[in-house]
Write a protein that holds these residues in place. Structure first.
Motif, PDB file in Angstrom:
ATOM      1  N   GLN A 101     -32.565  32.625  -3.511  1.00 31.52           N
ATOM      2  CA  GLN A 101     -31.334  32.054  -2.975  1.00 31.52           C
ATOM      3  C   GLN A 101     -30.682  31.047  -3.928  1.00 31.52           C
ATOM      4  O   GLN A 101     -29.457  31.016  -4.056  1.00 31.52           O
ATOM      5  N   PHE A 102     -31.508  30.240  -4.593  1.00 29.76           N
ATOM      6  CA  PHE A 102     -30.965  29.151  -5.410  1.00 29.76           C
ATOM      7  C   PHE A 102     -31.286  29.285  -6.899  1.00 29.76           C
ATOM      8  O   PHE A 102     -30.852  28.478  -7.710  1.00 29.76           O
ATOM      9  N   GLU A 103     -32.102  30.284  -7.244  1.00 29.60           N
ATOM     10  CA  GLU A 103     -32.447  30.575  -8.640  1.00 29.60           C
ATOM     11  C   GLU A 103     -33.066  29.372  -9.349  1.00 29.60           C
ATOM     12  O   GLU A 103     -32.722  29.028 -10.478  1.00 29.60           O
ATOM     13  N   CYS A 104     -33.981  28.723  -8.659  1.00 30.42           N
ATOM     14  CA  CYS A 104     -34.699  27.598  -9.266  1.00 30.42           C
ATOM     15  C   CYS A 104     -36.037  27.419  -8.558  1.00 30.42           C
ATOM     16  O   CYS A 104     -36.295  28.040  -7.523  1.00 30.42           O
ATOM     17  N   ALA A 105     -36.888  26.586  -9.130  1.00 30.75           N
ATOM     18  CA  ALA A 105     -38.190  26.295  -8.530  1.00 30.75           C
ATOM     19  C   ALA A 105     -38.004  25.385  -7.316  1.00 30.75           C
ATOM     20  O   ALA A 105     -37.010  24.653  -7.227  1.00 30.75           O
ATOM     21  N   PRO A 106     -38.964  25.405  -6.367  1.00 30.98           N
ATOM     22  CA  PRO A 106     -38.829  24.577  -5.158  1.00 30.98           C
ATOM     23  C   PRO A 106     -38.628  23.099  -5.449  1.00 30.98           C
ATOM     24  O   PRO A 106     -37.864  22.425  -4.756  1.00 30.98           O
ATOM     25  N   ASP A 107     -39.280  22.576  -6.484  1.00 25.09           N
ATOM     26  CA  ASP A 107     -39.172  21.144  -6.777  1.00 25.09           C
ATOM     27  C   ASP A 107     -37.830  20.778  -7.420  1.00 25.09           C
ATOM     28  O   ASP A 107     -37.553  19.593  -7.649  1.00 25.09           O
ATOM     29  N   GLN A 163     -29.841  21.694  -0.445  1.00 22.13           N
ATOM     30  CA  GLN A 163     -30.515  22.985  -0.595  1.00 22.13           C
ATOM     31  C   GLN A 163     -31.822  23.016   0.197  1.00 22.13           C
ATOM     32  O   GLN A 163     -32.167  24.050   0.783  1.00 22.13           O
ATOM     33  N   LYS A 164     -32.521  21.903   0.243  1.00 21.93           N
ATOM     34  CA  LYS A 164     -33.771  21.843   1.009  1.00 21.93           C
ATOM     35  C   LYS A 164     -33.508  22.041   2.502  1.00 21.93           C
ATOM     36  O   LYS A 164     -34.273  22.724   3.184  1.00 21.93           O
ATOM     37  N   ARG A 165     -32.432  21.434   3.013  1.00 23.47           N
ATOM     38  CA  ARG A 165     -32.101  21.604   4.432  1.00 23.47           C
ATOM     39  C   ARG A 165     -31.741  23.058   4.731  1.00 23.47           C
ATOM     40  O   ARG A 165     -32.164  23.619   5.743  1.00 23.47           O
ATOM     41  N   GLU A 166     -30.964  23.664   3.846  1.00 25.34           N
ATOM     42  CA  GLU A 166     -30.581  25.055   4.029  1.00 25.34           C
ATOM     43  C   GLU A 166     -31.807  25.960   3.938  1.00 25.34           C
ATOM     44  O   GLU A 166     -31.958  26.905   4.719  1.00 25.34           O
ATOM     45  N   ALA A 167     -32.697  25.653   2.986  1.00 23.43           N
ATOM     46  CA  ALA A 167     -33.912  26.446   2.824  1.00 23.43           C
ATOM     47  C   ALA A 167     -34.787  26.360   4.068  1.00 23.43           C
ATOM     48  O   ALA A 167     -35.345  27.367   4.526  1.00 23.43           O
ATOM     49  N   ALA A 168     -34.914  25.175   4.628  1.00 22.47           N
ATOM     50  CA  ALA A 168     -35.744  24.986   5.832  1.00 22.47           C
ATOM     51  C   ALA A 168     -35.201  25.821   6.988  1.00 22.47           C
ATOM     52  O   ALA A 168     -35.970  26.442   7.739  1.00 22.47           O
TER      53      ALA A 168
END
Length: 292
Positions: free
Chosen positions: A21-27, A33-38
């Motif tokens: 979705q974001f083309e990057c590592a979780p950290d 992006q974290k809220r959307e991912a959750a």
């Protein structure tokens, strides 16, 4: 290291979604992006549980080869195995947890394929009807195959002042106009664009893909003709139009196989979404067991 089932699934889901979705590592995710991912992960996990607990999932087998291939595809995103291992560590995952997460993903995919396997093939008549009701989907714009030679304008260098750059491009035009077969050789020798490596070839383009000044000239050139020098914001160009493909509608017989496959894929996706909705509803309606 997190090792409880549900939390591990969530960690793996975050690892997977961060890249897809974001083309990057979780950290590397920001707060938004974290809220959307959750939100997405909660939804995905609910669907996953419904699919894996369904009767349709019973008997579906995922081979070690399938899991191994998926892991290898993930590893290709990284420079080497050390970087891959570091990414897993940063995501709070082990290789075993990754392998188990991938196995679940493949199991969900295989189950949904089984669910939609009963969707009938699309008939020629259905595809033909779609074709004639959506003519815009099969319209191809005019395209032209273009080559160019660029002399940049840069006042920091005497040979690239505006006057000198224009004089140089005019000299090149005189040479290639007399013998168009020299265009590739002249582009390789003189063009200050990376396309020089390929004889100045830009490729096949539609209107709007080049600088406006170039676009306007290219789409008035007959095939086989070389333009006068054209100035853009970066310098002077010579354009060579080698082929003109006029606008057209792709014939039905040309698109029929792909169209039928695409329509069936769409019908299968609709069927799968409806089935998932039913599973989620059924799961919600199931009586809760209360431990005494």
């Amino acid at each position: 290291m997190v090792n409880s089932g549900g939390k591990t699934e969530a960690v793996y889901a975050l690892f997977k979604l961060s890249w897809s979705q974001f083309e990057c590592a979780p950290d590397q995710l920001d707060a938004k992006q974290k809220r959307e991912a959750a939100r997405l992960i909660a939804n995905q996990m609910e669907i996953e549980r419904a699919v894996l607990s369904s009767d349709m999932c019973q008997g579906v087998i995922i081979s070690e080869g399938q899991v191994k291939k998926s892991i290898e595809e993930i590893m290709e995103r990284y420079e080497n195995e050390i970087a891959f291992d570091h990414a897993l560590e940063q995501a709070d995952l082990t290789l075993d947890f990754l392998r188990e997460g991938i196995r679940r993903d493949l199991l969900v995919e295989a189950t949904l394929e089984r669910v939609s396997a009963s969707v009938p093939e699309v008939s020629n008549a259905e595809a033909e009807l779609f074709y004639y009701f959506h003519p815009d989907r099969f319209a191809v714009k005019e395209r032209r195959t273009a080559h160019h030679i660029l002399i940049t304008v840069n006042d920091d260098y005497a040979e690239n002042s505006a006057d000198q750059a224009f004089a140089r491009i005019c000299e090149i035009r005189d040479r290639v106009f007399k013998k168009r077969s020299r265009f590739k050789e002249q582009a390789q020798k003189h063009s200050e664009c990376p396309t020089a490596l390929h004889g100045g070839k830009i490729g096949e383009v539609e209107r709007g893909q080049l600088y406006p000044e170039l676009d306007e000239v290219l789409f008035t050139l007959p095939a086989g003709q070389i333009s006068e020098p054209v100035q853009s914001s970066i310098g002077f160009h010579l354009l060579y139009c080698t082929e003109v493909n006029p606008p057209r509608t792709v014939p039905l017989e040309e698109v029929m196989p792909k169209l039928k496959a695409s329509l069936r894929d769409r019908q299968q996706a609709i069927y799968q979404r409806q089935w998932i909705k039913e599973q989620l509803t059924h799961q919600t309606e199931m009586p809760q067991v209360v431990n005494s």
